[in-house]
Every structure is written in C-alpha cells, then in structure tokens.
Design an enzyme around this catalytic site. Sequence first.
Site, PDB file in Angstrom:
ATOM      1  N   ASP A  89       8.053 -25.969 -26.699  1.00 57.77           N
ATOM      2  CA  ASP A  89       9.014 -26.517 -26.237  1.00 57.77           C
ATOM      3  C   ASP A  89       8.974 -26.727 -24.585  1.00 57.77           C
ATOM      4  OD1 ASP A  89       9.318 -24.111 -25.921  1.00 57.77           O
ATOM      5  OD2 ASP A  89      11.639 -23.432 -26.744  1.00 57.77           O
ATOM      6  N   GLU A  97       1.043  -0.687  -0.227  1.00 55.89           N
ATOM      7  CA  GLU A  97       0.503  -0.109  -0.421  1.00 55.89           C
ATOM      8  C   GLU A  97       0.808   1.473  -0.011  1.00 55.89           C
ATOM      9  OE1 GLU A  97      -3.270  -0.179   2.375  1.00 55.89           O
ATOM     10  OE2 GLU A  97      -3.210  -2.327   3.023  1.00 55.89           O
ATOM     11  N   HIS A 147     -17.371  -6.154  -3.726  1.00 59.47           N
ATOM     12  CA  HIS A 147     -19.036  -6.187  -4.474  1.00 59.47           C
ATOM     13  C   HIS A 147     -19.506  -7.569  -4.237  1.00 59.47           C
ATOM     14  CE1 HIS A 147     -23.214  -5.705  -4.815  1.00 59.47           C
ATOM     15  NE2 HIS A 147     -23.087  -4.949  -3.954  1.00 59.47           N
TER      16      HIS A 147
END
Length: 318
Positions: A284, A139, A237
């Site tokens: 690969d 943050e 939500h």
Amino acid sequence: MASGAATVIRRCQLYVPGSSMRFLEKSRSLTVDSVAYDLEDSVTPLKKPEGRANILAVLNKDRVPGIREQAVRINPVSSGLALDDLTEILKGKNLDCLVVPKVDRPSDLHFVTDVLRQKLPERHAPGSTNPVKIVALVESARSLMDLNSICQASPYLSGLGFAAEDFSLDLSITRTPGLNEFTYARSAIVTAARAFEIPSALDLVSTTFRGEEGRKFLQDESENGKRFGFNGKQCIHPDQVSVVQDVFSPSQQETEWAVRIVIADKKADAQGRGAWTLDGKMIDVPVVGKAKAIVAKAELCGMDVKALQEKFKDEEPK
C-alpha cells in the site's frame, strides 16, 4: 550549485584532524560521502590557528571526485572560538557544511546562522539553492531535552549527530558494546530528524575497527544504527569508511525489491488500485513510499538502477 553539495547523502562522515596537513592531504584520496575537517577535539588550543590555515588551504584547492561533501567541525559556540573559526574557514571556496558540536540550545545555531548570512550573503539569501549546510551534534542532557527547538533553529540544519562520549560524560553513563544505555538518546535523535525532515541522522563514532574482529564489531554496530533509523555514522579512521558506507547503502536485495514495487505500483495506479500484492504481501501507500526512497538512495550510492528497471520491467501487481 557546487559540485558535491547538491544532494545530501552522508552514509559516513569522517573526521580528519585540521592540525595535520599529512592527514588532510591523505583524505583527498578517499572515496567518502562527507569529510569533516576538524578544529575541535583533535586540535590542541595552541594549534587552532594552524588548523584553520591548513583547512582553508584544503578548501581552496580544486575538488576531488571521491568526496561528495567537504565539511568543517568548528569549536562549540560556548567556547568563544567559533567566530574565529568561521571568519577563516568561510573564505574557503569549496565549503559545503559546518559541523557544530555541543549544540545545547537553539541560540547556538542562531549564532552560526547569523554569521553565515553576514559572511556569505550570496549563498544565504532567500531562495538560494546552495547554502552552507549545518550538522548539529547532540552531546548533553540539555541538548536532548531541547531537540524540538534546536531542530527549528536554522533553515540550514541538514543533520543531527550523536556524540556518545561527551553524552556519557554528562550523564555518568558507562558505554557497553550493546549500546543499550543510549537507547533513549539515539531514538530521540532519529525521531527528531524524521519529524523535522532533517536529511541526516548520524550515529555515534565506533572506537573499535582494527583487525578482523574489530571490522566485524564495526559492521554489527553500523547495522544496529541502521535498524534504529540512522542513515549514516560518524567515523574517525579511513579504514572504517568502506564498512560503514556499505552498511548504510541499500543492499542489492533491498534495491531489487524496491524497483519491482515502483514498477508494479505505476501499473496498479493506472488500473485505479490503491492496494495490491507482491510475493504474497500486501503493498500500500507507505510501502510504496519506502520503496521509492530506497530507489532514490540506491541511485545516489551509484548502483545501476536502470539495469534493474530493465530487468523487472514486466513486473505486474497481483
């Protein structure tokens, strides 16, 4: 190993306010990879004790089939509230994960790790297969600069999440729909998660989702995160969950491609061939690794991989 805690998949981590028993009860009817019952931003200071009691009551109820992981977002270690949070919620019998906000330095995770070992020694002894996992939220500028150390701060670290709003505040950034101002931070988080084999890299919360236009915006933002390398997204939500989980699941086309590669690679391996082609493109070791990861994730997401394996069983390496 506790049901729902065995395998880490967090296409969506949904925050639910701990101060609302109605929302907590409603969340138990959802189908979602991870629910994070919240004690931080959505709970006012006076409501913290009530929030802890509500969440503990939910964690002590029988598990519901739709929720893979039950997490709790505690208050930041720097707030002085984290120990009270942990003392209560670690009594919950069905707690799988802690979301730790504002992790600015390794010592924040050292503190949480020490409390886990003290309060739940049986789940955190060496060799234990079902510890309480940790998702650390990035943050701040300080957090971003110390990611290297933070990623090595706890053996229980299982995810990194980007908290865009607080990061914007810390750096005086203005968020725009294109998210270009977060390119460095988001890339750093995804890269750190991969470098230290941390299973989850969770993208920022989308604040737009209502109506057809909001749903399209959420889908575009989720797809942007997937392209960046995130394998999940934080949600606020319930209406966001299905869109986000759909985007962060392998598509039918992706899964078919991956199944075909895994089948053909076994045959190529038996023939001693390290590289071969599929649909005119060279295959690969790195491509096979990606295909195997997609197949494994498709299985976790509940897709019928066995039917696809039967459908493409005759696939041959070219």
